[in-house]
Design an enzyme around this catalytic site. Sequence first.
Site, PDB file in Angstrom:
ATOM      1  N   LYS A  63     -14.801  30.635 -20.604  1.00  0.00           N
ATOM      2  CA  LYS A  63     -13.875  31.710 -20.982  1.00  0.00           C
ATOM      3  C   LYS A  63     -13.902  32.830 -19.991  1.00  0.00           C
ATOM      4  CE  LYS A  63     -13.633  32.321 -25.786  1.00  0.00           C
ATOM      5  NZ  LYS A  63     -14.687  31.490 -26.298  1.00  0.00           N
ATOM      6  N   GLU A 120     -22.785  21.445 -31.802  1.00  0.00           N
ATOM      7  CA  GLU A 120     -23.628  22.640 -31.965  1.00  0.00           C
ATOM      8  C   GLU A 120     -23.308  23.380 -33.265  1.00  0.00           C
ATOM      9  OE1 GLU A 120     -22.744  26.424 -30.270  1.00  0.00           O
ATOM     10  OE2 GLU A 120     -21.222  25.593 -28.951  1.00  0.00           O
TER      11      GLU A 120
END
Length: 311
Positions: free
Chosen positions: A161, A27
């Site tokens: 996360k 990405e």
Amino acid sequence: MNINSYIEYSQEVREARKTGKAIVALESTIISHGMPYPQNVKTAREVEDIIRSKGAVPATIAILNGKIKIGLSHEELEYLGQATDVIKASRRDIPYILASKKDGATTVAATMICAELADISVFVTGGIGGVHRNAEVTMDVSADLEELAVTNVAVVCAGAKSILDIGLTMEYLETKGVPVLGYGTESLPSFYTRSSPFSVNYKVETPEETADILKAKWDLGLKGGVVVANPIPAEDALDENEMNRIIERALNEAEEQGIAGKEATPFLLGKVKELTDGKSLTANIALVKNNAHIGADIAVHYAKLAKVESF
Ligand code: PSU
Ligand code: MN
């Protein structure tokens, strides 16, 4: 209308497509909005080289001048790493950026879309977006999760996360039928640390095993992605308590400043980096590289399965 009129392949990727060589998507939001220059460009290049060293071909994906680029040149990567007006491009942003011939850095969701258009099945990144904390009020749920529900690409990452609500993220993925595989782990990795209070769905040990799961899923037409969660190497992991404290502070600041929508994730990542004195950046770089090793291996094995099939 020809979809190919929107897409431009790098020479390296074009050749790999011809010969059936394994290709790994990467990405670009992580380059433009996830890391500062020059570490972003240096890391992107090193990640590409790791993938090459494993016998696969890297395809960093971005939208430049109104074209979906599958594979970037050195100059394009450098441009993306330095430009300040590149749009963070998720699913909803793609049509506007293409039609107005602007530049966009693709998120996990948008990279999955472009990878699928280019017949790429494996994608390596750092972390996926998810259900944000307090999402029951803000409704901030990353489009990455919806994409994992419908787009046939495996995403190799270091888990989610704790700027996110990891428990709700797992619930969402379960509802959408997205398998979350732990690479050598039963515990869902949480990016800076190797574990979390949450379990993965299944532990896998090898690239072969992982590729077999992808094949079974897509052979049956079970649409959607697979999350391969690969823990950060032990020597690069950060202290869990310290990270939780820092993330709490970052979340408080985001709330005080009214940060919302697509700005939320980049803001939180930036704050965490600032509050860790750059330690989070070092960890981030290490885990992406680690994911590149595993992702390339999986892609090589998956390409082999596809080749056997075509005989
Ligand atoms: N998490 C990270 N690093 C990142 C991102 C997420 O640890 O760079 C980026 C990815 O591009 C991901 C996007 O797809 O943020 C998610 O943004 P949002 O939460 O706005 O959907
Ligand atoms: Mn969001």
